[in-house]
Structures are given as structure tokens and as C-alpha cells.
Design an enzyme around this catalytic site. Structure first.
Site, PDB file in Angstrom:
ATOM      1  N   GLU A   1     -27.380  93.911  26.871  1.00  0.00           N
ATOM      2  CA  GLU A   1     -28.789  93.717  26.529  1.00  0.00           C
ATOM      3  C   GLU A   1     -28.969  92.635  25.484  1.00  0.00           C
ATOM      4  O   GLU A   1     -28.055  92.337  24.716  1.00  0.00           O
ATOM      5  CB  GLU A   1     -29.386  95.030  26.028  1.00  0.00           C
TER       6      GLU A   1
ATOM      7  N   CYS B   1     -31.591  88.513  19.516  1.00  0.00           N
ATOM      8  CA  CYS B   1     -30.416  89.325  19.176  1.00  0.00           C
ATOM      9  C   CYS B   1     -29.614  89.472  20.469  1.00  0.00           C
ATOM     10  O   CYS B   1     -30.153  89.902  21.486  1.00  0.00           O
ATOM     11  CB  CYS B   1     -30.911  90.680  18.671  1.00  0.00           C
TER      12      CYS B   1
ATOM     13  N   CYS C   1     -18.561  98.556  22.903  1.00  0.00           N
ATOM     14  CA  CYS C   1     -17.952  98.197  21.619  1.00  0.00           C
ATOM     15  C   CYS C   1     -16.815  99.164  21.342  1.00  0.00           C
ATOM     16  O   CYS C   1     -16.935 100.358  21.606  1.00  0.00           O
ATOM     17  CB  CYS C   1     -19.001  98.272  20.508  1.00  0.00           C
TER      18      CYS C   1
ATOM     19  N   CYS D   1     -18.194 103.585  15.855  1.00  0.00           N
ATOM     20  CA  CYS D   1     -19.003 104.155  14.767  1.00  0.00           C
ATOM     21  C   CYS D   1     -19.752 105.372  15.307  1.00  0.00           C
ATOM     22  O   CYS D   1     -20.439 105.265  16.329  1.00  0.00           O
ATOM     23  CB  CYS D   1     -19.983 103.116  14.231  1.00  0.00           C
TER      24      CYS D   1
ATOM     25  N   CYS E   1     -23.613 105.493  16.435  1.00  0.00           N
ATOM     26  CA  CYS E   1     -24.106 104.394  17.271  1.00  0.00           C
ATOM     27  C   CYS E   1     -23.887 104.699  18.751  1.00  0.00           C
ATOM     28  O   CYS E   1     -22.792 105.086  19.157  1.00  0.00           O
ATOM     29  CB  CYS E   1     -23.374 103.119  16.868  1.00  0.00           C
TER      30      CYS E   1
ATOM     31  N   GLY F   1     -21.481  95.175  20.693  1.00  0.00           N
ATOM     32  CA  GLY F   1     -20.168  94.589  20.449  1.00  0.00           C
ATOM     33  C   GLY F   1     -19.926  94.137  19.029  1.00  0.00           C
ATOM     34  O   GLY F   1     -20.850  94.001  18.225  1.00  0.00           O
ATOM     35  N   GLU F   2     -18.652  93.923  18.732  1.00  0.00           N
ATOM     36  CA  GLU F   2     -18.212  93.380  17.437  1.00  0.00           C
ATOM     37  C   GLU F   2     -17.845  91.916  17.699  1.00  0.00           C
ATOM     38  O   GLU F   2     -16.803  91.621  18.312  1.00  0.00           O
ATOM     39  CB  GLU F   2     -17.007  94.190  16.941  1.00  0.00           C
TER      40      GLU F   2
ATOM     41  N   SER G   1     -22.612  89.210  12.810  1.00  0.00           N
ATOM     42  CA  SER G   1     -22.384  90.457  12.074  1.00  0.00           C
ATOM     43  C   SER G   1     -20.979  90.968  12.365  1.00  0.00           C
ATOM     44  O   SER G   1     -20.414  90.717  13.428  1.00  0.00           O
ATOM     45  CB  SER G   1     -23.423  91.505  12.462  1.00  0.00           C
TER      46      SER G   1
ATOM     47  N   SER H   1     -21.614  94.879   8.105  1.00  0.00           N
ATOM     48  CA  SER H   1     -22.127  96.248   8.266  1.00  0.00           C
ATOM     49  C   SER H   1     -21.299  97.174   7.381  1.00  0.00           C
ATOM     50  O   SER H   1     -20.228  97.610   7.776  1.00  0.00           O
ATOM     51  CB  SER H   1     -22.006  96.687   9.729  1.00  0.00           C
ATOM     52  N   LEU H   2     -21.800  97.429   6.197  1.00  0.00           N
ATOM     53  CA  LEU H   2     -21.001  98.197   5.230  1.00  0.00           C
ATOM     54  C   LEU H   2     -21.254  99.701   5.402  1.00  0.00           C
ATOM     55  O   LEU H   2     -20.325 100.475   5.567  1.00  0.00           O
ATOM     56  CB  LEU H   2     -21.338  97.742   3.808  1.00  0.00           C
ATOM     57  N   HIS H   3     -22.477 100.118   5.305  1.00  0.00           N
ATOM     58  CA  HIS H   3     -22.932 101.495   5.557  1.00  0.00           C
ATOM     59  C   HIS H   3     -22.435 102.536   4.564  1.00  0.00           C
ATOM     60  O   HIS H   3     -22.947 103.658   4.560  1.00  0.00           O
ATOM     61  CB  HIS H   3     -22.599 101.960   6.989  1.00  0.00           C
TER      62      HIS H   3
ATOM     63  N   ASN I   1     -31.974 104.541  13.446  1.00  0.00           N
ATOM     64  CA  ASN I   1     -32.671 104.782  14.689  1.00  0.00           C
ATOM     65  C   ASN I   1     -31.874 105.871  15.403  1.00  0.00           C
ATOM     66  O   ASN I   1     -30.826 105.574  15.957  1.00  0.00           O
ATOM     67  CB  ASN I   1     -32.577 103.466  15.484  1.00  0.00           C
TER      68      ASN I   1
ATOM     69  N   CYS J   1     -28.967 100.813  18.893  1.00  0.00           N
ATOM     70  CA  CYS J   1     -28.412  99.701  19.671  1.00  0.00           C
ATOM     71  C   CYS J   1     -27.605 100.248  20.849  1.00  0.00           C
ATOM     72  O   CYS J   1     -26.859 101.192  20.712  1.00  0.00           O
ATOM     73  CB  CYS J   1     -27.577  98.779  18.789  1.00  0.00           C
TER      74      CYS J   1
HETATM   75  S1  SF4 Z   1     -22.470 100.098  15.031  1.00  0.00           S
HETATM   76 FE1  SF4 Z   1     -21.882  98.053  15.812  1.00  0.00          FE
HETATM   77  S2  SF4 Z   1     -19.653  97.990  15.424  1.00  0.00           S
HETATM   78 FE2  SF4 Z   1     -20.212 100.152  15.275  1.00  0.00          FE
HETATM   79  S3  SF4 Z   1     -19.855 100.953  17.356  1.00  0.00           S
HETATM   80 FE3  SF4 Z   1     -22.024 100.301  17.232  1.00  0.00          FE
HETATM   81  S4  SF4 Z   1     -22.048  98.205  18.077  1.00  0.00           S
HETATM   82 FE4  SF4 Z   1     -19.904  98.706  17.511  1.00  0.00          FE
END
Ligand code: SF4
Length: 366
Positions: A108, A121, A128, A132, A135, A183-184, A217, A240-242, A316, A359
Site C-alpha cells: 500500500e 508514504c 515486515c 513489532c 503493528c 517494511g523496514e 524511517s 522509530s524508538l517507541h 492506531n 499501518c
Molecule cells: S512498526 Fe514498522 S518496523 Fe515494526 S513491524 Fe510494523 S512496519 Fe515493521
């Protein structure tokens, strides 16, 4: 031409995406054109149409003989993806597109119009592998890396639609690109880097977008961050620290078990120094998980006095997930504490929330 959502064939899993003009450097394009028995200067003409004029309609390439157009299109501009659907929200200012790739894989992209800019974006991988837990994309795992041209075509299609005025809001030019879709990006390093070159090389070699308008990112793949810093680009890096502490970050961003917070932040400051750009720290605020005032203070202490900006993202939620967005009062306190440390902080606007949760969900819904 296939109808939207239809492809002429679906390749078996594991097949490579067809070669496309956008996969190739300007020198490789000349070679590819010569291999077809065409004059090498046709490479520049073709690039001028695809990148310079943003045209993928061979009918309009009147400087190339009709017989050559067919041959060049078939060999170098194969259809890489088709639209499964566009979904609009935010009064038509956000348009999300679900694409089907040549092998049936879904990815997407999102196009967002703001008063002063248009941002896309895009995805760099199908799925991915970073896992995480909060996600949707991470839950499904990695399907495969996208090719350079599959990354570039998401942008090219958006630019063509903006140019023709077919996106709600009328004709416009794309100004910003963020690699924050599926994706990363740094796990698909070479193809992402080639895609950045195609986007930013001056026309007709590329689209001529400003490197400063591109954001990549990462969850913190430290060796790749150092490599990226040495490329001499002025793109922005978003980390992306979180979580500011290893104990929680090990859980929220599992790659942290490999590269710890201190190492990841060092790599971010190295990038900031070499690129001259502020690093954006992305922090999804998750209720009662990472939104405590003491974590805001810890984060503030770790990053103050650096070239940095914090982007807080109201989570989200994924359907059925225990992870949910922070309470407004906790979000406000988090911002206040970071700002008290002198750290520029904003809360990201959450475009696209009406049409999906987090996402990757549009692709997950198929
Ligand atoms: S937050 Fe980003 S890096 Fe983590 S699984 Fe989702 S898409 Fe991958």
C-alpha cells in the site's frame, strides 16, 4: 490494459519482479536499450518520458518511432502493479492505494495533501520482518523485498495522477516522500537507496525531487544507519524508538535485543551530524505501556541538546489488540515534559485513521 485490480498473469511465489527502467542507472539504461538493437540515445528519450514528463503512455512519445516504442515498452516498462482499490478520507485529502504486484503480493501507499505540500508514504517491503507486536504489518511477517522499480512506481503513479488532476483537489506536484509504509527500508538497503537516487536525480535521469523532502524511517538497524550516513545524502532519518529504556524497547521493538537504545541513538546522532539534518524520533504513545511521565523524562534526558525532533504518534489500534492509544491527559503531560527538556516535540496528525487502523491493515484486509 487490465482493469483495476486485474493482472494479466500472476507469477509463482519466489519469481523475480520484471526488470523495469526504474531499476536501472542511466548507464545501465543505455546498455539495455542497445541490447534491444536500439540506438543508445533512446535511453535518454525513454527516461525523459518516464521521469521528466511522468508519462507512461507510449502513444504520446512522438520522438520515438512507433515500432521502437512497442519494443522499448515491452522490455523496459512492463506493468509492475495494478490498483486493487483507492480509499479516500479526511475530506478527500488522504488517498490510500492498495496495490497488487506481479506475483499477487499486496502493498500500500498513501497520498496526503496539505495546504503547503503533498506527501506520499510508500512501502519498501511486502510485509515486515521486524515483528513489532503493536503493528498489523509486523504480525503478518515479511513476504519479500520490493524491487527498486516497485518502490519507484508507487511514487510515479501518484505523480502521474497529481499531474493529470485525477486526485481530488486538482492538479499538484509531489513535494515529500516518506518511507513509512510497509517494511523496514534499511532491511532492503540497496533497492531503497537506488529508489532514492531515481526519485532525486535531476530529470531526465530521475524525478528531481529534493533529497530534503525524503524521509527514511528505521527501527534502528545500526550498521545500515551508519552506512546510510556515509552516502552523503541530505534525506531525513526517522528513528522509530517507541521506548527510551531497553527493558521495554526489547518488547516493543524486538530488534532492540540486537542493538540497544544507546547504540541506536549514537547511530542517529552520527547521521544527524553527517547529513546536517535533525533526526526525527518516532514514538507511538501506547496507553499505560510507554506513556508514563517518568519515561518522558528519561527520553528527554537522553536526547536533549541533540539535533532532534520528537514526533509522538497516537497509536492506531489493531483490531483485537491489547495495545491502545494513550489518554489525552497523559499525551499532554508527555509533550510538556519533553518540551521542558528543550526537545522540540509535536503530535503527529493521524491521517487515514478512518480507513484503517494501523499501518498494513488495508493490505491485511486484502
Ligand atoms: S512498526 Fe514498522 S518496523 Fe515494526 S513491524 Fe510494523 S512496519 Fe515493521
Amino acid at each position: 490494459m487490465p482493469k483495476p485490480g486485474e493482472l494479466t498473469f500472476v507469477a509463482p511465489r519466489g519469481a523475480k519482479p520484471p526488470r523495469h527502467l526504474a531499476d536501472l542507472s542511466p548507464a545501465e539504461r543505455k546498455e539495455a536499450v542497445a541490447e534491444l538493437g536500439e540506438q543508445p540515445f533512446r535511453a535518454k528519450q525513454l527516461s525523459n518520458h518516464y521521469f521528466g514528463r511522468m508519462s507512461n503512455d507510449p502513444e504520446s512519445w512522438t520522438d520515438i518511432p512507433a515500432a521502437s516504442r512497442g519494443k522499448l515498452t515491452e522490455a523496459l516498462l512492463p506493468e509492475l502493479m495494478s490498483v486493487v482499490r483507492h480509499v479516500s478520507c479526511d475530506d478527500d485529502e488522504t488517498r490510500k492505494t492498495l496495490w497488487k504486484l506481479f506475483d499477487g503480493t499486496l502493498v500500500e501507499s498513501v497520498l496526503m495533501r496539505y495546504p503547503d505540500r503533498v506527501t506520499m508514504c510508500i512501502s519498501s517491503q511486502a510485509g515486515c520482518g521486524m515483528n513489532c507486536p503493536f503493528c498489523a504489518t509486523g504480525q503478518a511477517g515479511l513476504t519479500r523485498n520490493l524491487s527498486t522499480a516497485e518502490i519507484v512506481e508507487q511514487i510515479a503513479a501518484g505523480m502521474r495522477d497529481l499531474k493529470s488532476g485525477s486526485v481530488a483537489g486538482g492538479e499538484a506536484r509531489l513535494s515529500n516522500v516518506v518511507f513509512m509504509g510497509m517494511g523496514e527500508p534499511l532491511a532492503n538497503y540497496n533497492r531503497v537507496l537506488s529508489a532514492i537516487r531515481r526519485l532525486t536525480d535531476p530529470a531526465p535521469d530521475g524525478f528531481g525531487l529534493s533529497q530534503r523532502g525524503i524521509t527514511v524511517s528505521t527501527v534502528g538497524l545500526v550498521p545500515a544507519m551508519h552506512r546510510f550516513a556515509d552516502e552523503g545524502l541530505s534525506c531525513r532519518l526517522a528513528l522509530s524508538l517507541h521506548a527510551p529504556d531497553d527493558e521495554l524497547r526489547d518488547e516493543l521493538v524486538p530488534v532492540n535485543t540486537r542493538w540497544k537504545v544507546a547504540e541506536v541513538l549514537d547511530a542517529a546522532w552520527n547521521y544527524a551530524e553527517k547529513s546536517g539534518r535533525r533526526v526525527s524520533i518516532e514514538y507511538a504513545l501506547i496507553k499505560d505501556i510507554n506513556d508514563q511521565a517518568w519515561r518522558a523524562d528519561l527520553l528527554g534526558r537522553l536526547i536533549k541538546n541533540q539535533r532532534v525532533h520528537v514526533n509522538l504518534i497516537p497509536l492506531n489500534p489493531t483490531p483485537g489488540s491489547k495495545w491502545t492509544a494513550s489518554r489525552p491527559e497523559d499525551e499532554r503531560e508527555f509533550v510538556r515534559r519533553l518540551q521542558a527538556h528543550g526537545v522540540p516535540t509535536t503530535v503527529r496528525d493521524t491521517r487515514g485513521q478512518e480507513i484503517d487502523g494501523a499501518c498494513g491493515q488495508l493490505a491485511a484486509a486484502g
